[in-house]
Every structure is written in structure tokens, then in C-alpha cells.
Design a protein around this motif. Sequence first.
Motif, PDB file in Angstrom:
ATOM      1  N   ARG A  30     -12.844  19.025  -0.184  1.00 53.37           N
ATOM      2  CA  ARG A  30     -12.937  17.568  -0.276  1.00 53.37           C
ATOM      3  C   ARG A  30     -11.972  17.073  -1.352  1.00 53.37           C
ATOM      4  N   VAL A  31     -11.501  15.851  -1.200  1.00 49.08           N
ATOM      5  CA  VAL A  31     -10.526  15.294  -2.138  1.00 49.08           C
ATOM      6  C   VAL A  31     -11.144  14.119  -2.880  1.00 49.08           C
ATOM      7  N   LEU A  32     -10.995  14.127  -4.203  1.00 45.87           N
ATOM      8  CA  LEU A  32     -11.453  13.020  -5.028  1.00 45.87           C
ATOM      9  C   LEU A  32     -10.249  12.241  -5.532  1.00 45.87           C
ATOM     10  N   THR A  33     -10.431  10.934  -5.655  1.00 46.76           N
ATOM     11  CA  THR A  33      -9.359  10.068  -6.134  1.00 46.76           C
ATOM     12  C   THR A  33      -9.966   8.808  -6.732  1.00 46.76           C
ATOM     13  N   GLY A  34      -9.167   8.083  -7.505  1.00 49.88           N
ATOM     14  CA  GLY A  34      -9.585   6.801  -8.065  1.00 49.88           C
ATOM     15  C   GLY A  34      -8.650   5.713  -7.591  1.00 49.88           C
ATOM     16  N   VAL A  35      -9.188   4.539  -7.307  1.00 51.83           N
ATOM     17  CA  VAL A  35      -8.373   3.437  -6.794  1.00 51.83           C
ATOM     18  C   VAL A  35      -8.380   2.262  -7.766  1.00 51.83           C
ATOM     19  N   GLU A  36      -7.518   1.277  -7.490  1.00 50.79           N
ATOM     20  CA  GLU A  36      -7.234   0.253  -8.489  1.00 50.79           C
ATOM     21  C   GLU A  36      -8.410  -0.656  -8.816  1.00 50.79           C
ATOM     22  N   ASP A  37      -9.430  -0.732  -7.947  1.00 45.99           N
ATOM     23  CA  ASP A  37     -10.584  -1.573  -8.258  1.00 45.99           C
ATOM     24  C   ASP A  37     -11.623  -0.852  -9.115  1.00 45.99           C
ATOM     25  N   GLY A  38     -11.314   0.390  -9.537  1.00 49.09           N
ATOM     26  CA  GLY A  38     -12.193   1.115 -10.439  1.00 49.09           C
ATOM     27  C   GLY A  38     -13.060   2.172  -9.795  1.00 49.09           C
ATOM     28  N   ARG A  39     -13.094   2.240  -8.475  1.00 53.40           N
ATOM     29  CA  ARG A  39     -13.979   3.182  -7.805  1.00 53.40           C
ATOM     30  C   ARG A  39     -13.404   4.604  -7.799  1.00 53.40           C
ATOM     31  N   ILE A  40     -14.311   5.570  -7.883  1.00 57.73           N
ATOM     32  CA  ILE A  40     -13.998   6.976  -7.666  1.00 57.73           C
ATOM     33  C   ILE A  40     -14.486   7.316  -6.263  1.00 57.73           C
ATOM     34  N   LEU A  41     -13.575   7.803  -5.417  1.00 55.93           N
ATOM     35  CA  LEU A  41     -13.889   8.079  -4.025  1.00 55.93           C
ATOM     36  C   LEU A  41     -13.807   9.577  -3.737  1.00 55.93           C
ATOM     37  N   ARG A  42     -14.589   9.999  -2.747  1.00 53.34           N
ATOM     38  CA  ARG A  42     -14.498  11.367  -2.257  1.00 53.34           C
ATOM     39  C   ARG A  42     -14.231  11.336  -0.758  1.00 53.34           C
ATOM     40  N   LEU A  43     -13.198  12.069  -0.322  1.00 53.05           N
ATOM     41  CA  LEU A  43     -12.805  12.124   1.083  1.00 53.05           C
ATOM     42  C   LEU A  43     -13.252  13.460   1.650  1.00 53.05           C
ATOM     43  N   ASP A  44     -14.070  13.403   2.662  1.00 52.11           N
ATOM     44  CA  ASP A  44     -14.609  14.612   3.280  1.00 52.11           C
ATOM     45  C   ASP A  44     -14.195  14.640   4.749  1.00 52.11           C
ATOM     46  N   GLY A  45     -14.053  15.847   5.306  1.00 50.53           N
ATOM     47  CA  GLY A  45     -13.683  15.982   6.711  1.00 50.53           C
ATOM     48  C   GLY A  45     -12.203  15.929   6.969  1.00 50.53           C
ATOM     49  N   LEU A  46     -11.391  16.228   5.985  1.00 48.60           N
ATOM     50  CA  LEU A  46      -9.937  16.156   6.167  1.00 48.60           C
ATOM     51  C   LEU A  46      -9.418  17.183   7.169  1.00 48.60           C
ATOM     52  N   ILE A  47     -10.208  18.210   7.455  1.00 44.53           N
ATOM     53  CA  ILE A  47      -9.764  19.180   8.438  1.00 44.53           C
ATOM     54  C   ILE A  47      -9.615  18.534   9.817  1.00 44.53           C
ATOM     55  N   ASP A  48     -10.334  17.432  10.036  1.00 47.68           N
ATOM     56  CA  ASP A  48     -10.199  16.621  11.254  1.00 47.68           C
ATOM     57  C   ASP A  48      -9.913  15.184  10.817  1.00 47.68           C
ATOM     58  N   PRO A  49      -8.637  14.825  10.678  1.00 44.30           N
ATOM     59  CA  PRO A  49      -8.286  13.504  10.126  1.00 44.30           C
ATOM     60  C   PRO A  49      -8.891  12.324  10.884  1.00 44.30           C
ATOM     61  N   GLU A  50      -9.301  12.544  12.132  1.00 44.05           N
ATOM     62  CA  GLU A  50      -9.912  11.450  12.892  1.00 44.05           C
ATOM     63  C   GLU A  50     -11.339  11.161  12.419  1.00 44.05           C
ATOM     64  N   ALA A  51     -11.927  12.095  11.651  1.00 42.00           N
ATOM     65  CA  ALA A  51     -13.335  11.945  11.269  1.00 42.00           C
ATOM     66  C   ALA A  51     -13.525  11.970   9.755  1.00 42.00           C
ATOM     67  N   VAL A  52     -12.534  11.505   9.003  1.00 33.41           N
ATOM     68  CA  VAL A  52     -12.635  11.508   7.543  1.00 33.41           C
ATOM     69  C   VAL A  52     -13.722  10.547   7.092  1.00 33.41           C
ATOM     70  N   ARG A  53     -14.556  11.024   6.166  1.00 35.18           N
ATOM     71  CA  ARG A  53     -15.606  10.178   5.595  1.00 35.18           C
ATOM     72  C   ARG A  53     -15.232   9.854   4.145  1.00 35.18           C
ATOM     73  N   VAL A  54     -15.367   8.588   3.776  1.00 32.27           N
ATOM     74  CA  VAL A  54     -15.034   8.132   2.428  1.00 32.27           C
ATOM     75  C   VAL A  54     -16.315   7.695   1.738  1.00 32.27           C
ATOM     76  N   GLU A  55     -16.600   8.316   0.607  1.00 29.24           N
ATOM     77  CA  GLU A  55     -17.832   8.037  -0.143  1.00 29.24           C
ATOM     78  C   GLU A  55     -17.484   7.545  -1.543  1.00 29.24           C
ATOM     79  N   THR A  56     -18.126   6.473  -1.971  1.00 28.02           N
ATOM     80  CA  THR A  56     -17.950   5.984  -3.336  1.00 28.02           C
ATOM     81  C   THR A  56     -18.922   6.722  -4.254  1.00 28.02           C
ATOM     82  N   LEU A  57     -18.380   7.387  -5.284  1.00 29.47           N
ATOM     83  CA  LEU A  57     -19.208   8.175  -6.192  1.00 29.47           C
ATOM     84  C   LEU A  57     -19.547   7.442  -7.479  1.00 29.47           C
ATOM     85  N   ALA A  58     -18.633   6.578  -7.932  1.00 26.17           N
ATOM     86  CA  ALA A  58     -18.835   5.886  -9.214  1.00 26.17           C
ATOM     87  C   ALA A  58     -17.847   4.742  -9.305  1.00 26.17           C
TER      88      ALA A  58
END
Length: 320
Positions: A30-58
Motif C-alpha cells: 500500500r502507498v501512503l502520501t500527503g496532499v495539499e489540504d493536509g490529509r494523509i492518504l493510503r492507496l490500496d489495491g494498486l496491483i489492480d489500478p481499476e480497483a484502487v481504494r483511497v482511505e483518509t488516515l489523518a
Amino acid sequence: MDRPEALFARRYVAIGGRGPEDVVADARGRVLTGVEDGRILRLDGLIDPEAVRVETLADTGGRPLGLELLPDNGLLVCDAERGLLRVDLGDGSVRVLADTVAGEPLRFCSNVVALSDGSVYFTVASRRYPLHQWLGDIVEHTGTGRLVRLAPGSDTPEVVLEGLQFANGLAPSADESFLVIAESGACRLTRYWLTGPEASRGEPFVEDLPGMPDNIWRAGPEGPLWVALAGPRVPPLDVLHRGPAAVRHTAGRIAAQVPFRPTGMIGALAVDDEGHVDHHLIARGSPFRMVTSVCEAAGHLVLGSLREPGVALCEPPAPK
């Protein structure tokens, strides 16, 4: 440096936020990243790019940049507005670890690593320009970047190396005998020794890079150091950097107010602990611009960007 290899994008994945400046992969791909509005996101399911799930962690309440995963389900975050933070990935709570350094507010905290002895090192890109005026520092060539250490159990960070040209990405060697620092403003990687007779000394590691290095990531002791190239080398800028300080200061102040338009040339390097470049990947005319980070996850090279509304999934290079 060997002839560049082509960097092929397989897919672009929108993540519901702009500017995933740093991307890091966990043990589950899974990939974690931070975006400009302050959220920390986690991207899951990258093995199938059509089914990527994005979750806000903080939500840091600021602008997250460099990230470092911890073994206790924590995440270190360099926040350009709030300083060095620790996020609990279980409940999303955010704690400030450091917001001042040497009596100054900690502005433009850039990237961070945690070592096995419990010490934390992080970079400060500039003491003169904030994130939204980063180009001013690159143009002025201020040399106000820093490497800072937070000792185990301490809440008072100490400066261990100064005079860096826009100190950015940071990663340890496989044996933790040294750190590698990306100096974006000097197009080089610098080595800071942690152990041995040269301990506490900085020296050039890889010089004359073909672009401006940004974040650095490594999967583990066996993996290479992946270095993002945020933009190509600009020869007129090299000339300006050799000019008088007053001229550079004026040029920097002007550049800080001018909207930045990145080129379509993006790249990444894979570097070993001897300073040898194993892979130099490059794409010209890319619609995905200003690559500021790269990591390996789920069979892809994942690219982050300070500007884009998502990440790019690219073909990894064939082993050499």
C-alpha cells in the motif's frame, strides 16, 4: 552516468486530492502520501489500478511533505507549516515532535528518516523561503538548508549539518553508517557520515546529476535508493549560481512571485550505496509533471508530484 532508459507510465490514478508530494510503500504494497489540504492518504489495491481504494488516515492541519513509516503503526510527517509530526495510523491522532530548531520556527521541514537506534533525522529545505515560494530559494541559491537530529527521548532537535542547497530527500545506507541527502539546488547527493572516522562530516556522494533531486526512498537494505528528479538541469541557472550574491538575491525575490510551469521532462534514479547509478529513467513530454517522489509497490514504480491530482504507475526497469 549510463545512457538514460525510457520511463513508461502504465496508468494515472486520481486520489481525490492535489499534490501527493511524497509516496512511501508499506510491507503490504500500500502507498501512503500527503496532499495539499493536509490529509494523509493510503492507496490500496494498486496491483489492480481499476480497483484502487483511497482511505483518509489523518489530517495534519498543515501541508504534509516527507513521510517515514514506523514499525509501531506510526508515521513521521514533515509538515511545511507545522514542523515535524507523528501520526498514529490507528486513530489518526497527530502530535508535534518539533516546531522550532535552534531558537527559530521550523519552516519548510522537508523529509525524515528514523534509524534503528531510535534517532530521527530530518531536513530543512530553506530558512529563508516558505514552501509556496520554493523557487526563490532555488534561484537565489541561499545555502540555508539543514540536516537536523532528534535524539531518542529528546524533544530538542539539534542542527548537525548546515549550508545545504535546498536540502530535500533523505535516506540511510543499508548499514546505517551514513545518510544520503538530496540537495535540489545543487543537483547533487551528499553523504553525511554517522559512524567511523568521518562521523559527523558531510561530503559529496553523487554530483552533476541530470536534474534536481527531490525525495529519496528505499524499500529496505537490499533495495536501491530511488531518487526522484523534480526537473531537468537548467544551464542558465548554473551560471546564475556562480554570480554575485546581490544579483542572486534579486533574482530569487522575483522568482518567488512568478508562477512556476514545470516542463514535461520527468525522471528517476536508482543509486546504490557506493554512489553508482544503476538506473537513470527519463520521460519527455509527460503529461504527469514535476515528479517529487518515487517508490516501488505492487509491481509498479509509483510517482508522486507536488502539483498533480494523483499518482503515476510506471513500468519498473529490468534488473541489470
